[in-house]
Design an enzyme around this catalytic site. Structure first.
Site, PDB file in Angstrom:
ATOM      1  N   HIS A  41       0.651  -0.778   0.256  1.00 19.92           N
ATOM      2  CA  HIS A  41      -0.010   0.155   0.034  1.00 19.92           C
ATOM      3  C   HIS A  41       0.970   1.572  -0.239  1.00 19.92           C
ATOM      4  O   HIS A  41       0.607   1.888  -0.777  1.00 19.92           O
ATOM      5  CB  HIS A  41      -1.136  -0.074   1.330  1.00 19.92           C
ATOM      6  CG  HIS A  41      -1.949   0.870   0.852  1.00 19.92           C
ATOM      7  ND1 HIS A  41      -2.944   0.944   0.903  1.00 19.92           N
ATOM      8  CD2 HIS A  41      -1.903   2.308   1.907  1.00 19.92           C
ATOM      9  CE1 HIS A  41      -3.720   2.235   1.362  1.00 19.92           C
ATOM     10  NE2 HIS A  41      -3.600   3.189   1.647  1.00 19.92           N
ATOM     11  N   HIS A  51     -10.833   1.966  -1.389  1.00 19.76           N
ATOM     12  CA  HIS A  51     -11.198   1.573  -0.180  1.00 19.76           C
ATOM     13  C   HIS A  51     -11.578   0.154  -0.477  1.00 19.76           C
ATOM     14  O   HIS A  51     -12.745   0.651   0.375  1.00 19.76           O
ATOM     15  CB  HIS A  51     -11.839   3.012   0.375  1.00 19.76           C
ATOM     16  CG  HIS A  51     -11.535   3.171   2.026  1.00 19.76           C
ATOM     17  ND1 HIS A  51      -9.929   3.350   2.094  1.00 19.76           N
ATOM     18  CD2 HIS A  51     -11.740   3.266   3.299  1.00 19.76           C
ATOM     19  CE1 HIS A  51      -9.664   3.245   3.583  1.00 19.76           C
ATOM     20  NE2 HIS A  51     -11.046   3.178   4.012  1.00 19.76           N
TER      21      HIS A  51
END
Lengths: 810, 268, 154
Positions: A74, A146
């Protein structure tokens, strides 16, 4: 009612564990990573063990967590920046840093070519990409995903998705004022029978409604208009819905420079810290399965938009008063990431016991790593502290000094004087090992429909208009406030009844000034099943042509990439990434549209009954352009009977991946390709024609092809049209009406030109594919004459509109 | 013309404040954005201003119900200043969330006050969940009620066109007496209608408001609240169909700000 | 001490959230739901007098025009035989309405409140089996990641 018992947990509060990794065997290292949800592989664990061996001590739990988080996919984008061992249809090559060689290189090439005329301000560095807007303001834009949290808790996941991306421009430079949000969702079809939903997965309709409600409640409460978006449906998003959220903002010229200085105080502003979102960064590097709900519940965060709004209000006032030197948002990795990043070049010392907590019982490493929402970190010089604190206090905003920046190049974390972590900034940020991953691309072969189409295509057009991917999304868009801030120039829905689909949104964010920003997006999911190269090329073309359709100047368009992919450890998924990235380079450079920011999300796979469902490789391109005069833009609805209808761009026999084929249950092989060089010439000519006032309406042809585009122009304008499809510019291989009307070839528009201005209009497209194909009528019927000289579509526009509107009229 | 000073009151969750300031300044006033804490702490005084605007947004997140918490705060912390402001005949406008606040403080329609208007008025109408059950952002026509006493809307005689953006905008009365009293006193200001001024079901009346009411004022016409957003339609390019040639140079909402500023300049 | 206040919509008004849930129940292919009413439950911790509780209920938590409230254990619109599903947040989950409620109480000049929690009660009428009610609770109302639920029949 049970009485609440409050246990004292002081001893647990300061529990700092040491993890024995020095001398640990490989299987022990793997077990440590697994049991602590670190998502670190053996190579990475070994590197950490070796580092600590040299230091002569084992790491603390916080240090290990901090490393895991900083080294997570990430945060570090290890796949994109890594080494890829690539094989394309049997041809092998080694790619060292795909991102640098494609996306970043495209931007560098374009900026160099523009030279002194380069309008990029900051790319791929800060929390958002920044370009010039006018003499007083720069424009910042960021789009995030998300996905994983939204799969588990659609409302909260989407809530924090939008909340998080708003903090990106806010944490860019010395802070940008948010001026719009956009969002793009990919779900499984909402009419899926309940018994077809595997264990551990929420029903797609619940995910859909929950995500929309989450974005609505957060975005509306922030007072930021949601102006652009789209929705896409495919069964493979069942376990992994995609939730893209973006925010644009304006930052004053001269407020880009940010640098935390030695002695500056680290001030946490906004929300309190809780156990929310622990392991968010590493969690997004895991495949989901039906256990995910329980093992990763910490990764779900609940948003409180008003806390964020209050923090934003004071930060923007403090920006004006020059009260801080540096700012960033607390996103993935929490304080660890925010402070670690801000203090990268200096060093930082944190006193964790000062951080305001939601409740007791948090271990120091949890405070350090928590991804609790609505927190910003500022670097405030001591002389400004009192003034800053007074501002916060007046508006009921919590702000606390939690440490200071140093010059030690070390990241030191303490809890009541005890050492929690002491890391070298260089190892933390540059220590992650690189290793090759295999990637494969082999051209697939798909089935095509064998039964010829009926002579009359009206029913098929109605069917295409009504499928989820094409149908009106007004039910969603009207739940978002798209008018707040008063900047709206072109709304999501336009036309005689305010219900036609706008190609792009336009806002004039400085009230009273005509200078405007156009926002659009492109996504071409099904093309990727045939070839991700053309999927990526088509996504860029769609985003750019949507912006051009309303009047953007292609020389002032910036784009953003958001890759959502399956597990990159599987060579075929990674092969898709190589193909798609190469198209990004080729098309962006030809168009001169630099990438200014982007994001990637991997591991979007769901394990079910010994198998995994991977999402289709999905690339979202967001585009934002600067328009000098908002009063010159055009909408897509036909305006007056008697005006002439033109078609721009060549139609090829390209039904592969089309919505039309989807209604027939096929994918096909003739995916839309792109001639970017030719397209750019046309986009420049169209932009100039719109600026000159020669265009009354313009609509791009995309999902559903020309037939859908014509129907939309007509019913949005509450007018009919008579079209002769034989006049369309077309490739010689187009031999059927269905191919002519439903192929989704790129770079095409339907344009309405006022009667009497045809010559002036046509003169601007000399040498380009441009043809007069009919006229607007007041008959309320769309009539399209096909290749055999007979009408192949003849329909009441109200019926077409009803087909398009009824699907998602919840 | 005398300078007109407008206070645009903000708190946690206020938005629409900047465009409200813009609209008032376009109408020639000087507008200050002031946090409610600055009033309750005595750092700024209401009586320095002629017009109080409570803008749209989600004060305190609209937690509990829209506008409720700000209404409670105003009644308990700055009520003396607000009551004096109203008693002095100064102008108050509440837009969307601001309207919800004015209704929940009882300032609109301003009924049920004690003897001879003494003491605070009690809440007698409310703004409730839209019949559609969801937040709705769309454009609506507002037909001015003939003979209404509102000073903000004098001269507006044909339907105007403004956007709404709310989830709790259905106006309901506590009882028939309140409805009758409001009608008799000409305190209904705008009714949702079609372009020709005719009432109708959703989406013409977008939330199910009783009597199609979109905006009401108090008995003096100087306190005014409405759900639609006049500040979002002061420029031509804000009109949803300006590309179809349907907009004029100033948006329909501008008249409300112009009227307020002109009235304050002459009378206050 | 905990003071429990329940607020519900006046019986003659449409409960829009309830109507929405009926649609979702139909989507679940569960038949028989006749009406759904939502009740917002607030539990306030700390020393609150009866008079203060009445003020909090009538001035802050409920709307005198559109809502009714009860203080204590009994719920308002419960009809005999109705299912009652109560959905609560798990410990540690952000409860923004509770935080705002505390701010409102403080603004009213009431000092004793030390904490607050909110939950949602759904009163469901109709011929529905317990397993279907559980299904409704699990699939439509409570997300086990952040919430828990209980079911009772009145």
């Amino acid at each position: 009612m049970a009485k609440k018992t409050v246990k004292k947990k002081t001893e647990m509060n300061i529990k700092i564990e040491t993890v024995g990794i020095i001398g640990a065997a490989d299987d022990e290292l793997i077990e440590i990573s697994r049991s602590r949800l670190l998502s670190l592989n053996l190579l990475e664990m070994r590197k950490i063990a070796a580092h600590y061996k040299k230091k002569g001590r084992n790491p603390t739990d916080a240090e290990l967590e901090c490393l895991a988080q900083t080294w997570s996919e990430h945060c570090k984008h290890k796949v994109f920046n890594g080494i890829i061992d690539y094989s394309e249809n049997g041809k092998k090559e080694l790619i060292d840093n795909l991102f640098k060689l494609t996306i970043r290189k495209a931007t560098e090439t374009i900026r160099k070519k523009r030279g002194a005329k380069d309008w990029c301000v900051s790319v791929f560095e800060d929390n958002a990409g920044v370009v010039e807007f006018d003499d007083d303001w720069h424009f910042a834009f960021k789009v995030e995903t998300h996905n994983h949290p939204s799969a588990l808790d659609p409302y909260g996941g989407a809530n924090t998705g939008i909340g998080g991306v708003i903090r990106d421009p806010l944490g860019t430079g010395l802070g940008a004022t948010p001026i719009f949000n956009n969002n793009i969702f990919c779900f499984a079809p909402p009419d899926l029978p309940h018994d077809k939903v595997p264990k551990g997965i929420l029903h797609p309709k619940r995910i859909f409604k929950g995500v929309v409600a989450g974005v609505r409640d957060y975005g509306n409460r922030m007072g930021i208009p949601t102006i652009n978006g789209s929705l896409h449906f495919d069964m493979r998003y069942l376990g992994n819905p995609l939730v893209y959220c973006g925010t644009g903002g304006l930052i004053p010229v001269g407020k880009m420079e940010k640098q935390a200085r030695k002695g500056d105080l680290i001030v946490a502003v906004g929300g309190k810290t809780g156990r929310d979102g622990i392991h968010g960064a590493t969690f997004s590097s895991l495949e989901l399965d039906h256990e995910s709900e329980t093992t990763s519940s910490g990764a779900v965060q609940i948003g409180n938009p008003i806390v964020e709004k209050k923090a934003m209000d004071v930060i923007l006032q403090a920006r004006k008063l020059d009260l801080y030197d540096c700012i960033t948002d607390c996103g993935a990795g929490g304080f660890s990431s925010a402070v670690g990043e801000m203090g990268k070049d200096t060093g930082a010392e944190l006193q964790l016991e000062k951080a305001p907590l939601k409740y007791g019982g948090l271990a120091p490493w949890e405070i350090l790593l928590s991804e609790a929402q609505e927190r910003m970190v500022l670097s405030v010089p001591p002389k400004n502290l009192a003034k800053f604190m007074k501002l916060c206090e007046r508006e009921n905003v919590e702000a606390v000094v939690i440490g200071k920046f140093t010059d030690t190049k070390r990241f030191v974390v303490k809890y009541e004087g005890r050492m929690v972590a002491d890391l070298d900034m260089s190892f933390l940020h540059a220590g992650v090992p690189r290793y090759p991953r295999p990637a494969v691309w082999n051209t697939p072969k798909h089935s095509v429909p064998k039964v010829p189409a009926p002579a009359n295509l009206t029913a098929r057009l109605e069917k295409v208009l009504s499928i989820y991917n094409v149908a009106s999304k007004e039910w969603v868009a009207r739940q978002y406030d798209h008018e707040v801030q008063g900047a709206s120039v072109l709304k999501p829905f336009v036309g005689a009844d305010n219900d036609g689909p706008s190609d792009a949104a336009v806002i004039a964010p400085v009230l009273g000034s005509p200078r405007a920003i156009v926002v659009s997006n492109g996504i071409a999911i099904r093309y990727g099943d045939i070839d991700p190269y053309w999927m990526a090329a088509s996504a860029i073309d769609e985003a750019v042509r949507n912006a051009v359709a309303v009047g953007a100047d292609i020389d002032r368009i910036a784009i953003l990439d958001n890759f959502c992919w399956g597990n990159p450890d599987k060579p075929d998924r990674l092969g898709d990434l190589v193909r798609a990235s190469r198209a990004c380079f080729d098309v962006a450079v030809t168009y001169g549209t630099p990438f200014i920011s982007g994001k990637d999300s991997f591991y979007n796979e769901f394990a079910v009954e010994g198998d995994t469902i991977a999402i289709p490789s999905t690339l979202l391109i967001s585009a934002a352009g600067i328009i000098t005069d908002a009063r010159k833009v055009v909408s897509m609805d036909f305006k007056s009977a008697g005006n002439l209808v033109y078609a721009l761009g060549v139609t090829y026999d390209e039904l592969g991946g089309s919505q039309y084929y989807q209604t027939l249950g096929h994918i096909g092989n003739d995916v839309p390709k792109l001639n970017a060089r030719e397209a750019k010439k046309m986009y420049k000519a169209l932009g100039a024609a719109i600026k000159k006032g020669l265009v009354r309406a313009c609509h791009d042809a995309s999902d559903g092809g020309l037939a859908v585009a014509l129907a939309e122009c007509a019913f949005a304008g509450a007018l009919g049209a008579r079209i002769d499809a034989r006049l369309l510019p077309r490739d010689k291989n187009v031999k059927t009406d269905e191919s002519l009307l439903f192929s989704e070839s790129n770079s095409r528009f339907i344009v309405e030109v006022e009667a009497g201005k045809e010559d002036e209009f046509a003169a601007r497209f000399k040498g380009l594919p441009c043809a007069k194909i009919g006229e607007v009528t007041d008959k309320k019927r769309l009539v399209v004459v096909g290749l055999k000289g007979k009408p192949v579509v003849d329909a009441d526009i109200r019926k077409l509109k009803a087909a398009w509107q009824s699907t998602l009229a919840w | 013309m005398k300078d007109v000073k407008v206070i645009v009151l903000r708190t946690a969750g206020t938005n629409c404040d900047k465009e409200t300031v813009f609209a008032f300044e376009l109408a020639g006033a000087k507008a200050d954005l002031v946090h409610i804490n600055e009033i309750s702490r005595g750092e700024k005084k209401l009586d320095r201003y002629q017009i109080l605007a409570i803008p749209g947004g989600f004060s305190y997140g609209d937690d509990i119900s829209a506008g409720r918490v700000l209404a409670v705060e105003m009644m308990n912390k700055i009520s003396a200043q607000v009551d004096k402001f109203v008693a002095d005949g100064k102008l108050v406008i509440g837009i969307c969330n601001g309207f919800q606040v004015l209704v929940k403080t009882g300032l609109l329609p301003g009924f049920n006050a004690g003897e001879a208007g003494s003491g605070a008025a009690k809440q007698s109408v409310t703004l409730f969940d839209n019949d559609s059950g969801k937040f709705d952002c769309r454009w609506v026509h507002l037909n001015p009620v003939e003979g209404n006493v509102c000073v903000f809307t004098q001269g507006i005689e044909t339907p105007i066109y403004l956007p709404i953006a709310h989830g709790e905008g259905k106006l309901i009365f506590d009882n028939e007496k309140t409805r009758d009293k409001l009608r008799a006193a000409k305190q209904g200001v705008f009714k949702y209608s079609d372009a020709a001024g005719k009432p109708g079901p959703y989406p013409i009346n977008p939330n199910g408001s009783e009597d199609d009411l979109a905006g009401i004022c108090n008995a003096t016409g100087r306190v005014f609240g409405l759900m639609p957003h006049p500040e979002r339609h002061v420029l031509s390019t804000q009109h949803p169909r300006w590309t179809r040639g349907e907009a004029s140079e100033r948006g329909d909402g501008f008249a409300i700000f112009r009227n307020a500023v002109a009235f304050a300049s002459m009378e206050l | 001490m905990t003071t429990r206040i329940e607020v519900y919509i006046r019986e003659d008004l449409v409960d829009a959230a309830g109507e929405g849930l009926i649609k979702d129940i139909e989507d679940l292919n569960v038949k028989g739901a006749k009406s759904v009413r939502f009740v917002r439950v607030t539990e306030i911790e700390g020393g609150i007098s009866k008079g203060e509780a009445r003020r909090i209920a009538s001035e802050l938590l409920s709307d005198p025009v559109s809502q009714r409230h009860v203080i204590g254990e009994v719920s308002g619109p419960v009809v005999d035989g109705a299912w009652v599903i109560e959905v609560k947040f798990n410990k540690g989950v952000t409860d923004t309405v509770a935080d705002t409620t505390l701010k409102g109480i403080a603004d009213m000049g009431i000092a004793g409140a030390t904490g607050a929690k909110t939950s949602t009660k759904v009163v469901l009428r109709g011929k529905i089996s317990k397993s279907d009610v559980e299904n409704i609770a699990r699939r439509l109302l409570a997300n086990s990641v952040i919430q828990s639920f209980s079911i009772a029949k009145s």
